[in-house]
Design an enzyme around this catalytic site. Structure first.
Site, PDB file in Angstrom:
ATOM      1  N   GLY A  39      -6.774 -58.741 -65.445  1.00 15.52           N
ATOM      2  CA  GLY A  39      -7.246 -57.598 -64.672  1.00 15.52           C
ATOM      3  C   GLY A  39      -6.434 -56.368 -65.004  1.00 15.52           C
ATOM      4  O   GLY A  39      -5.884 -56.256 -66.101  1.00 15.52           O
ATOM      5  N   CYS A  40      -6.344 -55.468 -64.059  1.00 19.53           N
ATOM      6  CA  CYS A  40      -5.616 -54.213 -64.259  1.00 19.53           C
ATOM      7  C   CYS A  40      -4.135 -54.494 -64.532  1.00 19.53           C
ATOM      8  O   CYS A  40      -3.501 -55.241 -63.798  1.00 19.53           O
ATOM      9  CB  CYS A  40      -5.764 -53.349 -63.011  1.00 19.53           C
ATOM     10  SG  CYS A  40      -4.794 -51.840 -63.076  1.00 19.53           S
ATOM     11  N   PHE A  41      -3.599 -53.866 -65.571  1.00 16.24           N
ATOM     12  CA  PHE A  41      -2.197 -54.147 -65.917  1.00 16.24           C
ATOM     13  C   PHE A  41      -1.215 -53.625 -64.889  1.00 16.24           C
ATOM     14  O   PHE A  41      -0.081 -54.073 -64.839  1.00 16.24           O
ATOM     15  CB  PHE A  41      -1.838 -53.714 -67.327  1.00 16.24           C
ATOM     16  CG  PHE A  41      -2.187 -52.312 -67.754  1.00 16.24           C
ATOM     17  CD1 PHE A  41      -2.345 -51.270 -66.876  1.00 16.24           C
ATOM     18  CD2 PHE A  41      -2.346 -52.048 -69.110  1.00 16.24           C
ATOM     19  CE1 PHE A  41      -2.660 -49.990 -67.306  1.00 16.24           C
ATOM     20  CE2 PHE A  41      -2.660 -50.767 -69.558  1.00 16.24           C
ATOM     21  CZ  PHE A  41      -2.817 -49.747 -68.649  1.00 16.24           C
ATOM     22  N   TRP A  42      -1.631 -52.688 -64.064  1.00 12.16           N
ATOM     23  CA  TRP A  42      -0.746 -52.218 -62.994  1.00 12.16           C
ATOM     24  C   TRP A  42      -0.401 -53.379 -62.063  1.00 12.16           C
ATOM     25  O   TRP A  42       0.709 -53.454 -61.551  1.00 12.16           O
ATOM     26  CB  TRP A  42      -1.403 -51.117 -62.163  1.00 12.16           C
ATOM     27  CG  TRP A  42      -1.774 -49.870 -62.904  1.00 12.16           C
ATOM     28  CD1 TRP A  42      -1.266 -49.417 -64.096  1.00 12.16           C
ATOM     29  CD2 TRP A  42      -2.729 -48.897 -62.486  1.00 12.16           C
ATOM     30  NE1 TRP A  42      -1.856 -48.239 -64.437  1.00 12.16           N
ATOM     31  CE2 TRP A  42      -2.759 -47.884 -63.472  1.00 12.16           C
ATOM     32  CE3 TRP A  42      -3.573 -48.777 -61.390  1.00 12.16           C
ATOM     33  CZ2 TRP A  42      -3.587 -46.763 -63.386  1.00 12.16           C
ATOM     34  CZ3 TRP A  42      -4.393 -47.659 -61.294  1.00 12.16           C
ATOM     35  CH2 TRP A  42      -4.397 -46.671 -62.277  1.00 12.16           C
ATOM     36  N   CYS A  43      -1.371 -54.272 -61.840  1.00 16.39           N
ATOM     37  CA  CYS A  43      -1.167 -55.414 -60.934  1.00 16.39           C
ATOM     38  C   CYS A  43      -0.241 -56.466 -61.552  1.00 16.39           C
ATOM     39  O   CYS A  43       0.723 -56.908 -60.910  1.00 16.39           O
ATOM     40  CB  CYS A  43      -2.499 -56.071 -60.596  1.00 16.39           C
ATOM     41  SG  CYS A  43      -3.657 -54.998 -59.722  1.00 16.39           S
TER      42      CYS A  43
END
Length: 179
Positions: free
Chosen positions: A14-18
């Protein structure tokens, strides 16, 4: 035993921020870099190209970890239990191939462990695990504004609705592996 047995691991869920926020909390993880891997361009892609869903790249993180503190297997268990490995090209509201669940191995030993962990974890999910397991071809570091995102942007709505629940899940499932 080596004093520092530093190794690399690369994966996307998913989103790499997560995933970055999750692994910044894990004991033995020395460095987390957000980036892109496995696209159809031969140069550094931009975030806008990634968001188009046409570049073929996945949002990933590349971590440097001390294998004397945490094993690659434990890292993959944390990875596989802090995102949904059963949804193809999607994590929550984030949709597109850039959000696919993927493990990019760096050597044959990592490939073997990735296959083993994925097989073992399958029994805990109702739906089939769709995590891709491939050799790392290339890794491009994402733009500066995507590095250390959660720690620099905790007031953003996305962080409150998406990242904080993932961190809560991490703390509940893997308290013994946290810094």
């Amino acid at each position: 035993m080596k004093a520092n047995n530093l190794q690399l691991a690369t994966f996307g869920g998913g989103c790499f921020w997560c995933t970055e926020a999750v692994f910044q909390e894990v004991k033995g993880v020395e460095k987390v870099v957000s980036g892109y891997s496995s696209g159809n361009k031969t140069r550094q892609p931009t975030y806008l190209e990634i968001c188009s869903g046409l570049s073929g790249f996945a949002e990933v993180i590349q971590i440097t970890f001390n294998a004397n503190v945490i094993s690659y297997e434990d890292i993959l268990v944390i990875f596989m239990t802090t995102h949904d490995p059963t949804t193809l090209n999607q994590q929550g509201a984030d949709r597109g191939t850039q959000y696919r669940s993927v493990i990019y191995y760096h050597n044959e030993k990592q490939k073997e462990i990735a296959n083993s962990v994925t097989k073992e974890i399958t029994s805990y999910y109702e739906n089939p695990v769709v995590t891709e397991i491939s050799a790392l071809a290339i890794f491009y570091e994402a733009e500066k504004e995507h590095q250390n995102f959660y720690r620099s942007n905790q007031e953003r709505v996305y962080c409150g609705f998406v990242i904080i629940p993932k961190l809560a899940k991490l703390r509940k499932l893997h308290a013994d592996k946290l810094k």
